[in-house]
Design an enzyme around this catalytic site. Structure first.
Site, PDB file in Angstrom:
ATOM      1  N   HIS A  67       0.857  -1.170  -0.045  1.00 33.17           N
ATOM      2  CA  HIS A  67      -0.026   0.077  -0.177  1.00 33.17           C
ATOM      3  C   HIS A  67       0.760   1.329  -0.099  1.00 33.17           C
ATOM      4  CE1 HIS A  67      -3.903  -1.665   1.527  1.00 33.17           C
ATOM      5  NE2 HIS A  67      -3.285  -2.761   0.887  1.00 33.17           N
ATOM      6  N   GLU A  69       0.754   3.838   1.754  1.00 32.82           N
ATOM      7  CA  GLU A  69       1.135   4.441   2.928  1.00 32.82           C
ATOM      8  C   GLU A  69       2.206   3.559   3.434  1.00 32.82           C
ATOM      9  OE1 GLU A  69      -3.476   4.568   3.007  1.00 32.82           O
ATOM     10  OE2 GLU A  69      -1.863   3.433   1.962  1.00 32.82           O
ATOM     11  N   CYS A  97      -6.847   2.388   5.172  1.00 34.00           N
ATOM     12  CA  CYS A  97      -7.672   1.204   5.677  1.00 34.00           C
ATOM     13  C   CYS A  97      -6.950   0.728   7.152  1.00 34.00           C
ATOM     14  CB  CYS A  97      -7.184   0.016   4.724  1.00 34.00           C
ATOM     15  SG  CYS A  97      -5.481  -0.668   4.899  1.00 34.00           S
ATOM     16  N   CYS A 100      -3.056  -0.028   7.326  1.00 34.61           N
ATOM     17  CA  CYS A 100      -2.254   1.271   7.326  1.00 34.61           C
ATOM     18  C   CYS A 100      -2.476   2.278   8.408  1.00 34.61           C
ATOM     19  CB  CYS A 100      -2.802   2.206   5.774  1.00 34.61           C
ATOM     20  SG  CYS A 100      -2.273   0.795   4.517  1.00 34.61           S
TER      21      CYS A 100
END
Length: 175
Positions: A67, A69, A97, A100
């Protein structure tokens, strides 16, 4: 400065800087889209300088953890030679999410600024809020909605293009 765990409106202090860095995160998101990944981008900032950047690479790397992040946090930790990312702000185009959001708490990020809300998976206010949970040992300030329309439009157009392309392809389940 916001108190730990405080929610700030998008036009809170430093709005010009927030828009500047969100534009950088949008540039990262466009890199993800160009590579066929969901267009989410992130930039980690400390003392007015980017110390980490990332864009979704789940498809490119075949990695469910790739991801934007997490990649930006990883770069930031490498740049500072430590896992505690105190006095940093993470700018990301979509509300993080649960995974993260948890990483933001565990890495001690001070502030999160995100663009579009994610009512289906966001865990910084939408479905839940790990960033402000008083049971955890760290909380962070969150500013939501910075360049939200631009961030949301990038995602909407990406998925519209995918749906359109899928409609023009034969159904793989048909023989």
């Amino acid at each position: 400065m916001a108190a730990t765990g405080e929610r700030l409106p998008a036009d809170a202090g430093g709005a010009a800087d927030d828009r500047r860095w969100m534009r950088e995160a949008l540039a990262e998101a466009r890199r993800a889209a160009a590579a066929g990944d969901v267009p989410i981008g992130a930039v980690l900032v400390r003392d007015g300088a980017a110390i980490g950047r990332g864009h979704n690479r789940r498809e490119a790397d075949g990695d469910p953890l790739a991801h934007a992040e997490l990649l930006a946090l990883r770069q930031g930790a490498a740049a500072t030679a430590g896992w505690r990312l105190l006095a940093t702000t993470l700018y990301v185009t979509l509300e993080p999410c649960a995974m993260c959001a948890g990483a933001l708490v565990l890495s001690r990020v001070s502030r999160l600024v995100y663009g579009a809300a994610d009512p289906k998976a966001g865990f910084c206010g939408s479905l839940g809020d790990l960033t402000a949970d008083p049971r955890l040992n760290h909380r962070l300030a969150v500013t939501a909605g910075v360049l939200a329309e631009e961030c949301g439009e990038l995602l909407r157009s990406f998925f519209a293009a995918l749906r359109s392309a899928a409609g023009s392809l034969p159904d793989p389940t048909e023989r």
